[in-house]
Enzyme design. Sequence first.
Site, PDB file in Angstrom:
ATOM      1  N   LYS A 223       1.238   4.064  -3.100  1.00  0.00           N
ATOM      2  CA  LYS A 223       0.976   5.495  -2.938  1.00  0.00           C
ATOM      3  C   LYS A 223       2.224   6.320  -3.263  1.00  0.00           C
ATOM      4  CE  LYS A 223      -2.476   6.943  -1.789  1.00  0.00           C
ATOM      5  NZ  LYS A 223      -3.688   7.259  -2.616  1.00  0.00           N
TER       6      LYS A 223
ATOM      7  N   TYR B  45       0.845  -1.205   0.000  1.00  0.00           N
ATOM      8  CA  TYR B  45       0.000   0.000   0.000  1.00  0.00           C
ATOM      9  C   TYR B  45       0.876   1.249   0.000  1.00  0.00           C
ATOM     10  CZ  TYR B  45      -2.852   3.863   1.580  1.00  0.00           C
ATOM     11  OH  TYR B  45      -3.444   5.101   1.683  1.00  0.00           O
TER      12      TYR B  45
END
EC number: 1.1.1.145
Length: 346
Positions: free
Chosen positions: A151, A147
Amino acid sequence: MAVYAVTGGAGFLGRYIVKLLISADDVQEIRVIDIVEDPQPITSKVKVINYIQCDINDFDKVREALDGVNLIIHTAALVDVFGKYTDNEIMKVNYYGTQTILAACVDLGIKYLIYTSSMEAIGPNKHGDPFIGHEHTLYDISPGHVYAKSKRMAEQLVMKANNSVIMNGAKLYTCCLRPTGIYGEGDKLTKVFYEQCKQHGNIMYRTVDDNAVHSRVYVGNAAWMHVLAAKYIQYPGSKIKGNAYFCYDYSPSCSYDMFNLLLMKPLGIEQGSRIPRWMLKMYACKNDMKRILFRKPSLLNNYTLKISNTTFEVRTNNAELDFNYSPIFDVDVAFKRTRKWLEESE
């Protein structure tokens, strides 16, 4: 009068952005683009609000949804560090989905993009190094989870796209906003912690080092920063073009446990004993195995145990300096609204 699109507009942050855009004088139409249908769509007597169900990885549908849009606020993402989604699913939405949005900007001549990044695009890193600083503080950026990696990669993609040539020779201008831990009404994670405390007899057992300080931001203030950035990026000579900013307000900076206790104590939640680190580590390893073998997500895993016990404290006023940001909700209001929502959702 402009047409704005909010991807992920049915989500926690996206919905609040849509609410605030209703009061924006320069906005005529708001297109809410999300892969899920909003069970409680926002309506307005003064703005046209169109809901469009769309997968951001489907270029043709994205292009159709964005045709005629002047500015995009791109919040759509899979926010998951608990194992609910596979690595490929997270990367597909967060990185490749952002590629699709940028491609649509180029193809349709959309000149402005505000991207919702994350503090995890910076840290905490996989080594557990503390971060105390601002947007220009030197730090070893080494993501410890897909994750965070997704990002980070998407933010770099958006930053690189700034000032690039789009349709008809115009320029694309971009800005990235990095929320710290968002809380507020609609925050599913806060609700889970509250329900756990209720199940334990209104006791909050402590799992986090008191010295592991984390910055937090109320969802309404994070949303306001997006709306303000969307306004300022359109000004000639704007400083925010091609820059990234942490989202912040005056919420208490403290450990996750202490923050939750401050929030929930008026609801009858009391501080409990501290769970030993060795026991937390044992359960985290066990939960990681369950995730690998059975794809069973868990709030406690080795990654969440590490980042929750690693300081990430933002000390900045760059958004104030560059685009006149100041929080529109004070801490008392933020806490009262969150508590009211928790009580009503029982």
